[in-house]
Design a protein around this motif. Structure first.
Motif, short mmCIF file in Angstrom:
data_model
loop_
_atom_site.label_atom_id
_atom_site.label_comp_id
_atom_site.label_asym_id
_atom_site.label_seq_id
_atom_site.Cartn_x
_atom_site.Cartn_y
_atom_site.Cartn_z
N GLN A 171 -0.20 -9.69 -7.63
CA GLN A 171 -0.79 -8.42 -7.17
C GLN A 171 -0.95 -8.47 -5.65
O GLN A 171 -2.03 -8.76 -5.14
CB GLN A 171 -2.15 -8.21 -7.85
N PRO A 172 0.14 -8.21 -4.92
CA PRO A 172 0.12 -8.40 -3.46
C PRO A 172 -0.94 -7.58 -2.73
O PRO A 172 -1.61 -8.09 -1.84
CB PRO A 172 1.54 -8.00 -3.03
N VAL A 173 -1.11 -6.31 -3.10
CA VAL A 173 -2.08 -5.47 -2.39
C VAL A 173 -3.50 -5.97 -2.62
O VAL A 173 -4.28 -6.13 -1.67
CB VAL A 173 -1.95 -4.00 -2.86
N LYS A 174 -3.82 -6.26 -3.86
CA LYS A 174 -5.15 -6.77 -4.19
C LYS A 174 -5.39 -8.12 -3.53
O LYS A 174 -6.50 -8.41 -3.04
CB LYS A 174 -5.30 -6.90 -5.72
N GLY A 175 -4.35 -8.97 -3.52
CA GLY A 175 -4.49 -10.31 -2.93
C GLY A 175 -4.76 -10.26 -1.44
O GLY A 175 -5.64 -10.98 -0.94
N VAL A 176 -4.02 -9.41 -0.72
CA VAL A 176 -4.24 -9.28 0.72
C VAL A 176 -5.64 -8.75 1.00
O VAL A 176 -6.37 -9.26 1.86
CB VAL A 176 -3.19 -8.33 1.34
N ALA A 177 -6.04 -7.71 0.27
CA ALA A 177 -7.35 -7.10 0.49
C ALA A 177 -8.47 -8.11 0.29
O ALA A 177 -9.40 -8.22 1.10
CB ALA A 177 -7.53 -5.91 -0.46
N ARG A 178 -8.38 -8.90 -0.78
CA ARG A 178 -9.43 -9.89 -1.06
C ARG A 178 -9.46 -10.98 0.00
O ARG A 178 -10.53 -11.41 0.45
CB ARG A 178 -9.20 -10.49 -2.45
N ALA A 179 -8.28 -11.45 0.42
CA ALA A 179 -8.21 -12.53 1.41
C ALA A 179 -8.80 -12.10 2.74
O ALA A 179 -9.56 -12.84 3.38
CB ALA A 179 -6.76 -12.98 1.59
#
Length: 467
Positions: free
Chosen positions: A235-243
């Motif tokens: 889940q690239p979008v979710k992963g970037v946002a969380r990081a």
């Protein structure tokens, strides 16, 4: 009128895989901020700035937070393995993507060499009589093979490396806070004596503070890799946002917090701070048995983690550039979801840099190190400039993609740009960093010229008759 060109796709058998799980990305984001530069390199900064190193890390940390927020906004809107290089190309032009991407690739490859040399030095200390090049070859082969096999191997290595680093820094902070409060058996609270005594909070004045600030800036390098890795996650979008959203507390806790513990517990001018490293100095002050060897293990883990991450990041950045027609097409093939030829090319370049350190340590290798000395600042500058231009287009055309938003746009974007320029000016004023600034500037200029020439001539080459 500016002439642009349509990116040319490199040959590939299949796209990059999405083999990184959310737990991999979360741990990469958490542990990626903890590098060998923090454990070892921070000693020189403390020796120069004294207790004001805490302020230096806080100022540079704020700049990094702004940069990561901008990068997170663009990467969440358009996840790409080329990360900021892709964003710079879309917002500024192909020459900008070319310059930022290849500069970052060179930076990572030189980093591979430096980390391999550092890890080999630790191993030869544990195993006297062994040759350092053997350890370098072993580590290079191990991580090259892991990255050749599958992206999940990179993720799994980084997951456990990050877990060990987080556990180590967490334990250090717990012991340090207990000692500061006088709750650790056998220790008395130092109060604020080390913060205000021995020359005061800023013992070497503003010049010392500036040196500490410059040292702290480069300790943060490598955080950008998480946005590269996010493109291959489930889940690239979710992963970037969380990081990106967790960046603030990670920087505050790991960097600023640990520096505060160090300068509170021991005098800033203690010779052991530079000779052994600040963390070893604190652990020995607290009478922790085998403190030096414990830290050697932790530093080794940090170095191996950085090697692994740099091979991965360099291979993905170069693959992205090649896929956009900015590199040799022959290296663009993907097999099994992995760009194996760029993994090999990045590893070979890193190993060649190691050989340069043996053959010409004080000439060619030093010149190579100087060339990338301020490269991270150039990259940050491109990130800020790209976000400044991309934000308006996203708001007009795809507002739903703004999952992560830069705070107080465009004010803080301009603050970040001015911060980068300010640090470059400070580098020009210091004898110890001036050569790095000019060398990096020369490399950036050369890449920009090549990129611009390619941008202007590519349409003519594309339109030329075949054969």
């Amino acid at each position: 009128m500016t002439i642009t060109r349509t990116p040319v796709a490199a040959p590939s058998d299949s796209p990059l895989s999405n083999g990184l799980k959310q737990r991999h990305l979360s741990m990469i984001a958490l542990g990626g901020v903890i590098g060998a530069g923090l454990f070892v390199g921070s000693g020189a900064g403390i020796a120069a700035a004294g207790p004001s190193i805490v302020l230096a890390y806080a100022i540079s940390g704020l700049l990094v937070m702004l940069v990561m927020r901008m990068l997170g906004e663009m990467s969440a809107a358009n996840p790409a393995s080329g990360s900021f290089s892709v964003h710079a190309e879309r917002s500024i032009g192909p020459w900008a993507g070319f310059t930022a991407g290849w500069m970052f690739w060179i930076l990572l490859c030189v980093g591979i060499a430096v980390e391999a040399i550092g890890a080999a030095k630790i191993m030869t200390g544990w195993f006297p009589g062994t040759e350092s090049w053997i350890w370098v070859l072993l580590f290079m082969a191990m991580f090259c093979a892991a990255n050749l096999a599958a992206v999940s191997n990179f993720g799994e290595f980084e997951f456990w490396f990050a877990a060990m680093k987080i556990a180590a820094i967490g334990l250090f902070l717990v012991l340090g806070v207990l000692a500061v409060l006088g709750l650790l058996p056998g220790t008395d609270s130092p109060g604020g004596s080390n913060l205000s005594g021995t020359g005061g909070f800023m013992p070497n004045g503003m010049d010392g503070m500036v040196i500490g600030l410059l040292a702290s800036v480069f300790a943060y390098g490598g955080l950008e890799t998480v946005t590269i890795a996010a493109a291959e996650s489930e889940q690239p979008v979710k992963g970037v946002a969380r990081a990106v959203r967790s960046a603030m507390w990670r920087i505050a806790l790991f960097y600023v917090g640990s520096m505060l513990v160090v300068v509170t517990l021991i005098p800033w001018n203690d010779p052991a701070v530079v000779a052994d490293g600040p963390y070893v100095a604190v652990l020995e002050h607290l009478d922790i048995p085998a403190a030096g060897e414990i830290m050697n293990v932790i530093v080794l883990v940090a170095l191996l983690s950085a090697m692994n991450a740099n091979i991965y990041g360099a291979s993905r950045m170069s693959h992205s550039l090649i896929a956009r027609g900015e590199g040799p097409k022959a290296l663009g093939r993907i097999s099994g979801g992995v760009p194996r030829l760029t993994v090999l090319a990045s590893s070979v370049f890193g190993f060649f840099a190691v050989l340069l350190s043996y053959w010409w340590p004080t000439t060619v290798f030093t010149w190579l190190l100087n060339m990338v000395g301020a490269a991270v600042l150039v990259v940050w500058g491109f990130i800020a400039a790209a976000q400044l231009r991309m934000r308006g287009r996203l708001e007009r055309e795809s507002p739903e993609k703004l999952v992560v938003k830069m705070w107080f746009f465009p004010v803080l974007t301009w603050v970040a740009l001015l911060g980068v320029l300010g640090i470059l000016v400070l580098m020009a004023r210091q004898d110890s960093t001036r050569v790095q600034l000019y060398s990096t500037g020369g490399l950036a200029l050369a890449l920009a010229v090549v990129g611009y020439v390619r941008q202007r001539t590519a349409p003519r080459r594309t339109a030329a008759p075949k054969g």
